[in-house]
Design a protein around this motif. Structure first.
Motif, PDB file in Angstrom:
ATOM      1  N   ALA A 113       0.618   5.966  -8.779  1.00  0.00           N
ATOM      2  CA  ALA A 113      -0.803   6.299  -8.850  1.00  0.00           C
ATOM      3  C   ALA A 113      -1.643   5.047  -9.037  1.00  0.00           C
ATOM      4  O   ALA A 113      -2.708   4.892  -8.418  1.00  0.00           O
ATOM      5  N   SER A 114      -1.189   4.139  -9.894  1.00  0.00           N
ATOM      6  CA  SER A 114      -1.927   2.899 -10.121  1.00  0.00           C
ATOM      7  C   SER A 114      -1.984   2.051  -8.854  1.00  0.00           C
ATOM      8  O   SER A 114      -3.040   1.526  -8.485  1.00  0.00           O
ATOM      9  N   ALA A 115      -0.862   1.923  -8.164  1.00  0.00           N
ATOM     10  CA  ALA A 115      -0.819   1.118  -6.947  1.00  0.00           C
ATOM     11  C   ALA A 115      -1.709   1.711  -5.858  1.00  0.00           C
ATOM     12  O   ALA A 115      -2.421   0.979  -5.146  1.00  0.00           O
ATOM     13  N   TYR A 116      -1.683   3.023  -5.719  1.00  0.00           N
ATOM     14  CA  TYR A 116      -2.499   3.687  -4.692  1.00  0.00           C
ATOM     15  C   TYR A 116      -3.982   3.518  -5.001  1.00  0.00           C
ATOM     16  O   TYR A 116      -4.785   3.147  -4.127  1.00  0.00           O
ATOM     17  N   SER A 117      -4.367   3.774  -6.249  1.00  0.00           N
ATOM     18  CA  SER A 117      -5.767   3.649  -6.637  1.00  0.00           C
ATOM     19  C   SER A 117      -6.250   2.212  -6.489  1.00  0.00           C
ATOM     20  O   SER A 117      -7.354   1.966  -5.986  1.00  0.00           O
TER      21      SER A 117
ATOM     22  N   LYS B  82       0.828  -1.204   0.000  1.00  0.00           N
ATOM     23  CA  LYS B  82       0.000   0.000   0.000  1.00  0.00           C
ATOM     24  C   LYS B  82       0.862   1.253   0.000  1.00  0.00           C
ATOM     25  O   LYS B  82       1.669   1.471   0.909  1.00  0.00           O
ATOM     26  N   VAL B  83       0.675   2.060  -1.034  1.00  0.00           N
ATOM     27  CA  VAL B  83       1.384   3.329  -1.155  1.00  0.00           C
ATOM     28  C   VAL B  83       0.777   4.329  -0.173  1.00  0.00           C
ATOM     29  O   VAL B  83      -0.453   4.423  -0.041  1.00  0.00           O
ATOM     30  N   SER B  84       1.616   5.077   0.517  1.00  0.00           N
ATOM     31  CA  SER B  84       1.111   6.079   1.455  1.00  0.00           C
ATOM     32  C   SER B  84       0.534   7.268   0.697  1.00  0.00           C
ATOM     33  O   SER B  84       0.903   7.530  -0.458  1.00  0.00           O
ATOM     34  N   ARG B  85      -0.365   7.985   1.349  1.00  0.00           N
ATOM     35  CA  ARG B  85      -0.933   9.174   0.710  1.00  0.00           C
ATOM     36  C   ARG B  85       0.154  10.220   0.460  1.00  0.00           C
ATOM     37  O   ARG B  85       0.129  10.926  -0.549  1.00  0.00           O
ATOM     38  N   THR B  86       1.112  10.311   1.373  1.00  0.00           N
ATOM     39  CA  THR B  86       2.209  11.264   1.189  1.00  0.00           C
ATOM     40  C   THR B  86       2.980  10.960  -0.090  1.00  0.00           C
ATOM     41  O   THR B  86       3.260  11.869  -0.893  1.00  0.00           O
ATOM     42  N   ASP B  87       3.302   9.694  -0.313  1.00  0.00           N
ATOM     43  CA  ASP B  87       4.033   9.322  -1.523  1.00  0.00           C
ATOM     44  C   ASP B  87       3.175   9.494  -2.767  1.00  0.00           C
ATOM     45  O   ASP B  87       3.676   9.837  -3.845  1.00  0.00           O
ATOM     46  N   TYR B  88       1.884   9.237  -2.628  1.00  0.00           N
ATOM     47  CA  TYR B  88       0.952   9.397  -3.754  1.00  0.00           C
ATOM     48  C   TYR B  88       0.924  10.845  -4.228  1.00  0.00           C
ATOM     49  O   TYR B  88       1.084  11.129  -5.423  1.00  0.00           O
ATOM     50  N   MET B  89       0.735  11.768  -3.287  1.00  0.00           N
ATOM     51  CA  MET B  89       0.663  13.178  -3.675  1.00  0.00           C
ATOM     52  C   MET B  89       2.024  13.701  -4.138  1.00  0.00           C
ATOM     53  O   MET B  89       2.101  14.531  -5.047  1.00  0.00           O
ATOM     54  N   ALA B  90       3.088  13.202  -3.535  1.00  0.00           N
ATOM     55  CA  ALA B  90       4.431  13.611  -3.969  1.00  0.00           C
ATOM     56  C   ALA B  90       4.668  13.200  -5.418  1.00  0.00           C
ATOM     57  O   ALA B  90       5.251  13.958  -6.210  1.00  0.00           O
ATOM     58  N   ALA B  91       4.202  12.001  -5.786  1.00  0.00           N
ATOM     59  CA  ALA B  91       4.377  11.526  -7.158  1.00  0.00           C
ATOM     60  C   ALA B  91       3.640  12.418  -8.149  1.00  0.00           C
ATOM     61  O   ALA B  91       4.178  12.777  -9.202  1.00  0.00           O
ATOM     62  N   TRP B  92       2.414  12.793  -7.814  1.00  0.00           N
ATOM     63  CA  TRP B  92       1.667  13.669  -8.705  1.00  0.00           C
ATOM     64  C   TRP B  92       2.310  15.052  -8.795  1.00  0.00           C
ATOM     65  O   TRP B  92       2.357  15.666  -9.864  1.00  0.00           O
ATOM     66  N   ASN B  93       2.800  15.552  -7.673  1.00  0.00           N
ATOM     67  CA  ASN B  93       3.477  16.857  -7.710  1.00  0.00           C
ATOM     68  C   ASN B  93       4.770  16.791  -8.509  1.00  0.00           C
ATOM     69  O   ASN B  93       5.136  17.749  -9.204  1.00  0.00           O
ATOM     70  N   ASN B  94       5.462  15.662  -8.448  1.00  0.00           N
ATOM     71  CA  ASN B  94       6.670  15.487  -9.257  1.00  0.00           C
ATOM     72  C   ASN B  94       6.331  15.452 -10.747  1.00  0.00           C
ATOM     73  O   ASN B  94       7.077  15.981 -11.578  1.00  0.00           O
ATOM     74  N   TYR B  95       5.208  14.824 -11.077  1.00  0.00           N
ATOM     75  CA  TYR B  95       4.747  14.819 -12.476  1.00  0.00           C
ATOM     76  C   TYR B  95       4.467  16.246 -12.944  1.00  0.00           C
ATOM     77  O   TYR B  95       4.871  16.654 -14.047  1.00  0.00           O
TER      78      TYR B  95
END
Length: 257
Positions: free
Chosen positions: A157-161, A88-101
């Motif tokens: 994003a896929s793993a989190y969703s 399970k990906v953490s929400r912190t890592d999820y949002m960081a990934a989108w911000n990096n994109y």
């Protein structure tokens, strides 16, 4: 001018990730109350007419397969960290990934991409405004966007969703959607994939010839093709993660240049 086109450079990606990547680049224009179903019904009648193939046996196994793909260091580190937490990906890592994109796109000279959120999930669908952009610029944009997604956010994003809306990792997104609705007791026990597909076709095919409706009014009417309550918070989570085209009217247009 608003336009939508499929992303490039998705050959070789797992099927589920192809669907996620295409949904970021393609916009298709195109109530029963909760039942008393068990969260995990013993029979499989609800999916008897559909494939229940899974992309991996577990969330962790899915992430292990993602790690075989080329990606940026930050995204790889986030996925490796998820393996220590049951996949399970953490929400912190999820949002960081989108911000990096988003930063990746800005670094390539584009305007900041919007992030449309529904109950904590980024809607993996975009509505582009390519007015003033040549065909060559649009082609380069798709190449750049695909590169930024694959490098920074696609797999996280896929793993989190998946962990939220499709923990069984069903490849068929219609099956994933119905499973999400059933797990949260948002539809009756007898609700099936076949019924969902019938309702989805009605949603897509519905027209209002001769009626002077706004886009918002049109979508609100079309959503009534579905028998579940679209305003329910959990329904919206399932929809955002699996069938975002049904909430396409909520998306703001993004003009990349």
């Amino acid at each position: 001018m608003h336009t939508t086109e499929p992303c490039k450079r998705i050959q070789g990606l797992p099927l589920r990730l192809k669907a996620a990547l295409i949904s970021l680049c393609l916009l298709f224009l195109g109530a029963c109350g909760p039942g008393t179903a068990d969260n995990r019904p013993a029979d499989d009648a609800w999916s008897s007419d559909a494939s229940t193939q899974r992309s991996a046996p577990s969330l962790s196994a899915s992430i292990q397969s993602f790690l075989e793909e080329p990606m940026g260091d930050a995204q790889r580190t986030a996925l490796e960290r998820a393996l220590d937490h049951g996949g399970k990906v953490s929400r912190t890592d999820y949002m960081a990934a989108w911000n990096n994109y988003r930063q990746c796109m800005v670094d390539k000279g584009y305007n900041v991409p919007p992030l449309h959120m529904v109950n904590g999930l980024v809607v993996e669908l975009m509505h582009f405004d390519f007015s003033g952009m040549s065909d060559q610029q649009q082609m380069k944009f798709h190449q750049d966007q695909s590169a930024c997604l694959e490098q920074e956010s696609l797999y996280v994003a896929s793993a989190y969703s998946d962990s939220i809306v499709n923990p069984e990792l069903y490849v068929d997104l219609d099956v994933a959607m119905v499973d999400c609705l059933r797990r949260h007791e948002l539809v009756p026990v007898e609700y099936t994939v076949a019924q969902y597909r019938k309702e989805s076709k009605q949603f897509t095919d519905m027209t209002f010839d001769g009626e002077n409706l706004t886009q918002q009014q049109s979508y609100e009417r079309r959503r009534k093709a579905y028998s579940f309550n679209f305003n329910d918070t959990q329904v919206r989570t399932c929809v955002a993660g699996v069938n975002a085209s049904a909430i396409a009217d909520e998306l703001e247009s993004w003009k990349p240049l």
